[in-house]
Structures are given as C-alpha cells and as structure tokens.
Design a protein around this motif. Structure first.
Motif, PDB file in Angstrom:
ATOM      1  N   ASN A 110       0.854  -1.195   0.000  1.00  0.00           N
ATOM      2  CA  ASN A 110       0.000   0.000   0.000  1.00  0.00           C
ATOM      3  C   ASN A 110       0.883   1.236   0.000  1.00  0.00           C
ATOM      4  OD1 ASN A 110      -2.632   1.175  -0.078  1.00  0.00           O
ATOM      5  ND2 ASN A 110      -2.405   1.762   2.075  1.00  0.00           N
ATOM      6  N   TRP A 112       1.988   4.690  -2.366  1.00  0.00           N
ATOM      7  CA  TRP A 112       1.435   5.579  -3.379  1.00  0.00           C
ATOM      8  C   TRP A 112       2.436   6.646  -3.778  1.00  0.00           C
ATOM      9  CZ3 TRP A 112      -3.354   4.512  -5.412  1.00  0.00           C
ATOM     10  CH2 TRP A 112      -4.111   3.564  -4.706  1.00  0.00           C
ATOM     11  N   ARG A 149       0.180   3.433  -7.918  1.00  0.00           N
ATOM     12  CA  ARG A 149       0.252   2.498  -6.793  1.00  0.00           C
ATOM     13  C   ARG A 149       1.302   1.435  -7.071  1.00  0.00           C
ATOM     14  NH1 ARG A 149      -4.725  -0.932  -3.938  1.00  0.00           N
ATOM     15  NH2 ARG A 149      -3.586  -1.410  -2.027  1.00  0.00           N
ATOM     16  N   SER A 158      -3.369   4.434 -11.071  1.00  0.00           N
ATOM     17  CA  SER A 158      -4.586   4.174 -10.315  1.00  0.00           C
ATOM     18  C   SER A 158      -5.644   5.246 -10.583  1.00  0.00           C
ATOM     19  CB  SER A 158      -4.293   4.124  -8.813  1.00  0.00           C
ATOM     20  OG  SER A 158      -5.472   3.918  -8.071  1.00  0.00           O
ATOM     21  N   ALA A 171      -1.126   7.206   2.394  1.00  0.00           N
ATOM     22  CA  ALA A 171      -1.542   5.804   2.479  1.00  0.00           C
ATOM     23  C   ALA A 171      -2.109   5.540   3.871  1.00  0.00           C
ATOM     24  CB  ALA A 171      -0.354   4.889   2.212  1.00  0.00           C
TER      25      ALA A 171
END
Length: 277
Positions: A110, A112, A149, A158, A171
């Motif tokens: 996770n 970004w 991502r 994304s 995140a």
C-alpha cells in the motif's frame, strides 16, 4: 517558480539516501550506511517513504537540457536498489515548487506516488506603481494529476485527475489512501477504499499530510478564513488542532511519542512549533 526554503535545503543536502542500521551490540550506537547515491548534477531527490527496512522508495527528478526535468523513482528492498520505471514521465520546468506529500507507504503493498498537476492562469499582476496587485485567475488544469500504486514489482496508474490539481497523498491502513488538492472551486479530497476513488470538497488547503493510524494529520490553511493551522482528518470530519501559530505552515512530523512538530514561515525566515500531545 522557486523551491521553498525548507525543500530547497533538503534537495541540496540529500545527495545520498541513507539508512540507519543497528550495530551488532545493543549498547553500541546506530550507524548510517549509503544505500543510494544520486548522479551529481543530474538527479535530485525530494521525497522518501519506507514501509520497513526492506521496502523503501525514493522520488526525484532527472535534470535534462533546456531547463526541463523528468520524475525518477527508485526502490530499495533491503539488499539492493533499482530504478522503478513510471508509466509515463511528464516533463516540467526545472525548479518547480516541491510541496506536499509525493510518496506515502503504510505497507509494502500500500504505497502511493503522486505526480501533481498544474493550473493554467489568466491575467497578470499589474506592475504600475501605486496599483494593487491582482493575482492571476485559475482557469483550468493544464497538466493532469496522476496517482500511482506500487504493485510489488513496479508502479501502475490508479487515478488520473484532469479537473483538479493534487498536492499530497497519504496511504492509510492496509489498502486505503487519501489525496488532497484543489479544483477551480476550492479544496478537494479524494478517497480510495481499496476498490475505487471518490471525490468530495474539503475545508482546508493542504500543504503537507501524514498518516497516523486511521487518521491523516495535515498542515495548511482554511479555505475561507485563510488561517494557517494543523488538522486531523478521519475521512469524515476535520478537527483543528490548537497551539500552532504561523503565517504559513509547510511541513510536519511526529516526534516519536504523542506530539508533533510543524515547520512554518512567519515574518522571520523559519520558525518551528510543537503541537500538544
């Protein structure tokens, strides 16, 4: 545009990305080792995020000819670093302001990366003596904002935003994220719930954001009163924190306990303030 004073210092000093590693004995001090070295004069680093000692990312820019630059990204897996190609690498004038949170990680899966957009303006500030300057008016987003991502092996698109300019991404949890920015009507917040993105308006122009548990801590200014401050955002409600004074807050970070630090600009070049724990 010129880089802000805090970010400029960071860009000039951070020629090396370094990791703090524990020594063999617990009583000995920690040591730093170089894990990534920039190409002097060609690459500048300006953002860093780490999910663990074996998952870290660096974002910067490669300086080209004729005053233009392209974003570059690197990944560190604890043993080696490698360049991570971006789905696209937009060019932009060298020396653009580097503000906001461009990289954020709450876990290895996770993470970004934000490539912010840019507004197009109409009008100019009058230069005649005695006239009150009028700021140019925002007309459109000339360059779209893009959120990428990490898939575990590279970056993938994304979200592409063409009607707003995003400046920070955070995140949250195991698969969520928030992105903060502004459209022609005012501040906006984009939320990713693990499946899709949704957009809504917000009360704060966010200059910098950081996750803390399930919340985002942000510094910026209120959209209506244009008062600088710090806020907590839980996805639904904004709560203004007390005790932070500053004409313009630029960045903030946790102190490792229950408090936070905020960096801002007042009449003096640089001031710091600590929020209550």
């Amino acid at each position: 545009m010129r880089r802000g004073p805090v970010r400029t210092a960071f860009a000039l000093i951070t020629v090396l990305v370094m990791a703090c590693v524990a020594s063999a004995s617990a009583v000995e001090p920690l040591w730093w080792k170089t894990v990534l070295r920039a190409e002097a004069g060609h690459v500048r680093f300006y953002a860093f995020a780490a999910a663990s000692s074996r998952a870290a990312w660096v974002l910067g820019e490669r300086i080209g000819r004729r005053g233009y630059a392209r974003p570059v990204s690197y990944h560190w897996d604890g043993e080696r670093r490698r360049s991570s190609a971006l789905p696209s690498e937009p060019t932009y004038p060298r020396g653009e302001d580097v503000v906001g949170t461009r990289l954020s990680a709450s876990g290895a899966r996770n993470t970004w990366l934000l490539l912010p957009g840019e507004f197009g303006y109409a009008g100019e500030e009058p230069e005649e003596c005695g006239l009150t300057p009028v700021p140019p008016e925002k007309r459109r987003a000339d360059r779209p904002s893009r959120l990428l991502r990490w898939t575990g092996s590279g970056w993938e698109d994304s979200l592409t935003v063409e009607d707003a300019v995003l400046m920070s991404v955070v995140a949250v949890g195991s698969g969520g994220a928030w992105a903060f920015g502004e459209d022609l009507r005012g501040p906006v917040v984009f939320r990713y719930d693990g499946t899709k993105w949704t957009k809504k308006s917000g009360p704060v122009r966010v200059h910098d954001a950081e996750a803390r548990g399930s919340e985002a801590w942000v510094v910026g200014e209120s959209a209506v009163a244009r008062r600088a401050g710090a806020w907590r955002f839980d996805g639904a409600f904004w709560r203004r924190e007390q005790g932070v004074e500053g004409r313009q807050l630029i960045s903030q970070a946790a102190d490792g306990q229950d408090g936070r630090y905020a960096v801002g600009m007042r009449m003096s070049p640089l001031a710091t303030a600590s929020s209550p724990g």
